[in-house]
Design a protein around this motif. Sequence first.
Motif, short mmCIF file in Angstrom:
data_model
loop_
_atom_site.label_atom_id
_atom_site.label_comp_id
_atom_site.label_asym_id
_atom_site.label_seq_id
_atom_site.Cartn_x
_atom_site.Cartn_y
_atom_site.Cartn_z
N HIS A 129 53.77 16.75 -8.08
CA HIS A 129 52.78 15.72 -8.36
C HIS A 129 52.32 15.10 -7.05
O HIS A 129 53.12 14.95 -6.10
CB HIS A 129 53.35 14.64 -9.28
CG HIS A 129 53.40 15.05 -10.71
ND1 HIS A 129 54.04 14.30 -11.68
CD2 HIS A 129 52.90 16.12 -11.35
CE1 HIS A 129 53.92 14.89 -12.85
NE2 HIS A 129 53.23 16.00 -12.68
N TYR A 130 51.05 14.71 -7.01
CA TYR A 130 50.42 14.18 -5.81
C TYR A 130 49.75 12.85 -6.14
O TYR A 130 49.30 12.63 -7.26
CB TYR A 130 49.37 15.15 -5.27
CG TYR A 130 49.85 16.57 -5.18
CD1 TYR A 130 50.33 17.09 -3.98
CD2 TYR A 130 49.83 17.41 -6.30
CE1 TYR A 130 50.79 18.41 -3.90
CE2 TYR A 130 50.29 18.72 -6.22
CZ TYR A 130 50.77 19.22 -5.03
OH TYR A 130 51.22 20.50 -4.96
N LEU A 131 49.66 11.98 -5.14
CA LEU A 131 48.93 10.73 -5.34
C LEU A 131 47.44 11.03 -5.40
O LEU A 131 46.88 11.70 -4.53
CB LEU A 131 49.20 9.76 -4.19
CG LEU A 131 50.54 9.03 -4.18
CD1 LEU A 131 50.61 8.11 -2.96
CD2 LEU A 131 50.75 8.23 -5.46
N ALA A 132 46.79 10.51 -6.45
CA ALA A 132 45.34 10.69 -6.56
C ALA A 132 44.63 10.09 -5.35
O ALA A 132 43.61 10.61 -4.90
CB ALA A 132 44.84 10.07 -7.86
N ALA A 133 45.17 8.99 -4.82
CA ALA A 133 44.56 8.36 -3.64
C ALA A 133 44.60 9.29 -2.44
O ALA A 133 43.65 9.35 -1.65
CB ALA A 133 45.28 7.05 -3.32
#
Length: 321
Positions: A129-133
């Motif tokens: 999972h990755y930060l959308a920001a």
Amino acid sequence: MEVRQERQRRERGRTGAHGPAWPGVPFARAARELGLKPREFELAVQLGEVRTVSAGPAGRRRVPPEEIDRHGSSEGFPEALRSRLWAVGTAEGAELMGVSPARFTRLARAGCFTPVRFYVNRYRAVVWHYLAADLAEFADREPGLLTGRTPALLRTALDEHSDRRARGWRARRVDQLTAQATDAWQRAAATAAVLDTPELAQAVPDPGERAYLNALRPELTRIRSEVPAAREVIESLVLAEDPDEIDWYRHCLTTALPQARATRPAPGTDGNRQTGPDHAPEPEPGRDPADSTAPGRERTRRPEPRSPRPGKLWSWLRGRR
């Protein structure tokens, strides 16, 4: 709203049945007051979005009331806070960036953006999972990598390291844990956490120092599995694997050890073999204590606010600068 917040502040300051309560708010309650789900709150602590302090003789972490008030009085609360913690997988991340899942995966494998967490699915595959920001920032900064042929530099990076995601995640977690450590020995232990037993023995020949570092060793992840195969996958992800990565962390550790020794010798090297968690070092003067372990035991069943619509959040992310 102001009446409710004032009531919450009064409740936080109540004394317990046996004297003053420990300062701060328990994690489960802090998450509710901040409008965060448990995993969002865990990520907020890891990223330093929510500051914590040590409270009580066991060193249990809590959230200062003023930290909750700071977020509660900020513009756009709680949506702005939750948007900074919005983590997405490959499919959603590719959709947000306007690229195919295959291209998104190539960019992620090349280390163009770093995962913030993972889990192991029932097929024992790692799901990142990755930060959308982070994705929004990358898309704004490198629009040329989102279309057309894969640049030669990116292909070379993939040839040298076919998948940098685990390596990038480890680096991110070590940086977080090092920044949150409260003294030089804890900072050294954060670096040592990604070295396996033989590598640690080579970097730290003294058995007393190794025992102390292991006693202070922070957890990079609280993910657990009863399935042996999945557990092996998780254990492999927290340890450095490439020779150059191992050399780097050994170098960082050997650099950190003299600073730690200058503060005091490790308990195992001065005749005192008590190196358990109850003998963790005191914080250095002038440093704000922060959480070195992610929350995991406290959970709430109270309904949580729904996440913002992706389109609205993506617009906010792209316009936040």
